[in-house]
Scaffold this active site. Structure first.
Site, short mmCIF file in Angstrom:
data_model
loop_
_atom_site.label_atom_id
_atom_site.label_comp_id
_atom_site.label_asym_id
_atom_site.label_seq_id
_atom_site.Cartn_x
_atom_site.Cartn_y
_atom_site.Cartn_z
N ASP A 1 -6.71 -6.92 4.33
CA ASP A 1 -7.73 -6.41 3.54
C ASP A 1 -8.42 -7.53 2.78
O ASP A 1 -9.80 -7.40 3.02
CB ASP A 1 -7.20 -5.34 2.57
CG ASP A 1 -8.18 -4.53 1.98
OD1 ASP A 1 -9.15 -4.51 2.50
OD2 ASP A 1 -7.88 -4.03 0.82
N ASP B 1 -12.54 -8.92 3.85
CA ASP B 1 -13.77 -8.92 3.08
C ASP B 1 -14.38 -10.39 3.25
O ASP B 1 -15.71 -10.69 3.20
CB ASP B 1 -13.17 -8.60 1.73
CG ASP B 1 -13.50 -7.19 1.41
OD1 ASP B 1 -13.46 -6.33 2.34
OD2 ASP B 1 -13.84 -7.04 0.23
N TYR C 1 0.77 -1.37 0.09
CA TYR C 1 0.16 0.05 -0.17
C TYR C 1 0.66 0.98 0.07
O TYR C 1 0.24 2.43 -0.04
CB TYR C 1 -1.01 -0.04 1.08
CG TYR C 1 -2.21 -0.84 0.90
CD1 TYR C 1 -2.11 -2.39 0.93
CD2 TYR C 1 -3.27 -0.34 0.86
CE1 TYR C 1 -3.18 -3.05 0.86
CE2 TYR C 1 -4.59 -1.35 0.64
CZ TYR C 1 -4.30 -2.56 0.40
OH TYR C 1 -5.21 -3.48 0.43
N LYS D 1 3.17 -15.21 4.44
CA LYS D 1 3.41 -15.93 3.30
C LYS D 1 4.89 -16.10 3.42
O LYS D 1 5.39 -15.97 2.17
CB LYS D 1 2.56 -15.46 1.91
CG LYS D 1 2.78 -16.30 0.98
CD LYS D 1 1.90 -17.41 0.84
CE LYS D 1 1.87 -18.40 -0.44
NZ LYS D 1 0.98 -19.54 -0.23
N ASP E 1 -3.17 -18.25 2.58
CA ASP E 1 -3.84 -19.36 1.84
C ASP E 1 -4.59 -20.31 2.78
O ASP E 1 -5.75 -20.35 2.65
CB ASP E 1 -3.12 -19.73 0.68
CG ASP E 1 -1.80 -20.59 1.01
OD1 ASP E 1 -1.07 -19.95 1.96
OD2 ASP E 1 -1.21 -21.28 0.37
#
Ligand code: ATP
Length: 332
Positions: A226, A230, A123, A169, A202
């Site tokens: 983020d 969602d 970001y 990750k 994941d």
């Protein structure tokens, strides 16, 4: 007490109008000043986050942010105002809770909190392209990782289950995500009462779909936080119900997780609950007014359990009608 209100674009304006009415009822002495930001503002003034808006946000130390539209293509001079605002106010931790609400057919066992790093990762917006090869910089610092981990562990320590999952990750990104993970592990040493595990992002997505009730607090870098929030919103009635609060040192931004939803903007169909629950977070965490926050949350729960809801939940209430129903409940 003061609040800088930034309605923004699309449904941001509609849900903010309701949130302002409810705040006026809850806190009659609150001084609110309205300021502009977003895509419309950029088109008119050349700045998506005008200096006057930023100055008011800094001054008030509390912001209600509706939502803004951002172009999907690069537009010269445009920077996402919410990303810029979080960085300018140094609101470094974004708290995104998912708690079951009384919805017909909804899950009753959700109570998780995603704590998302808010100032760096992809970001930072450092992208380069020569037309054939495009590169984006993912920056992770120990400083930002440690301070967001402090917030997450502090909140986990106060929760009943006292569990925290570090999301990363690091098998693919051992330097960046590895640093985030290691910083979180360092902070974990000072919270022995919190049970810690770590999950690849994941795997976290899979488990969130299969067994979301197993999660308590999830600590994640910016982008993963983020996306997972969602996903979590999708488990709990959708984006119309998902609140968030970005926090820094003595400063906070209440901001629903959803965007400006141009597909339903201007139709009075936006669900204002995400914005109202974000306001409840502001009341509870920033202004230390848990009684007011409880009153607002319980009014929303009662309405939803009575089947009063907007179209996204299968109801018939308009945005404003839902707002009026909240005010009526609060008046009791
Ligand atoms: P943006 O580009 O600003 O992020 P978007 O439309 O891509 O906007 P969101 O605004 O986050 O993304 O929402 C995706 C969809 O979810 C919307 O198109 C809308 O149909 C639905 N939605 C989001 N928020 C709400 C809400 N408060 N009430 C009802 N539906 C909503």
């Amino acid at each position: 007490m003061r609040l800088c209100v930034i309605a923004g674009d699309g449904i941001g304006r509609e849900v903010t109008e309701v949130a302002v009415d409810v705040l006026t009822a809850l806190l009659p002495d609150l001084q609110m000043s309205e300021h502009e930001a977003g895509w419309d503002t950029f088109c008119r003034t050349g700045s998506a986050l005008p200096e006057a808006t930023l100055a008011s946000a800094r001054d008030c130390k509390a912001v209600l942010f509706g939502a803004v539209s951002s172009p999907a293509r690069k537009v010269a001079g445009y920077r996402s105002p919410i990303v810029a605002l979080r960085r300018a106010l140094d609101c470094y931790a974004n708290l995104r809770p998912t708690r079951s609400l009384p919805l017909a057919g909804g899950r009753a066992d959700l109570d998780l909190l995603i704590v998302r790093e808010n100032t760096e990762d992809l970001y930072i917006g450092e992208e380069h392209s020569d037309g054939e090869t495009a590169t984006a910089i993912k920056r992770i610092t120990r400083h930002a990782s440690m301070r967001v981990a402090e917030v997450a562990f502090e909140l986990a320590a106060r929760r009943a289950r006292q569990r925290l999952s570090i999301i990363h990750k690091a098998n693919i990104l051992p330097l960046t995500d590895g640093l985030f993970r290691d910083a979180a592990r360092t902070v974990a040493e000072t919270y022995p009462q919190v049970a810690v595990d770590e999950l690849l992002v994941d795997t976290a997505a899979l488990r969130l779909v299969q067994a979301p009730q197993a999660f308590d607090v999830l600590l994640a870098p910016n982008l993963y936080g983020d996306i997972l929030s969602d996903l979590a919103a999708g488990l709990n009635g959708g984006l119309g119900l998902a609140p968030s609060l970005s926090v820094g040192q003595g400063v906070a931004i209440a901001e629903p997780v959803h965007g400006s939803a141009p597909d339903i903007a201007g139709q009075g169909r936006a669900n204002p609950v995400a914005a109202l629950l974000s306001v409840a977070m502001l009341l509870r965490h920033h202004w230390q007014l848990p009684g007011k926050a409880d009153a607002l949350e319980s009014a929303i729960r009662q309405l939803l359990s009575d089947g009063i809801a907007t179209a996204d939940l299968g109801g018939t209430a308009s945005t404003r009608a839902f707002g009026r129903a909240v005010l009526a409940r609060l008046a009791h």
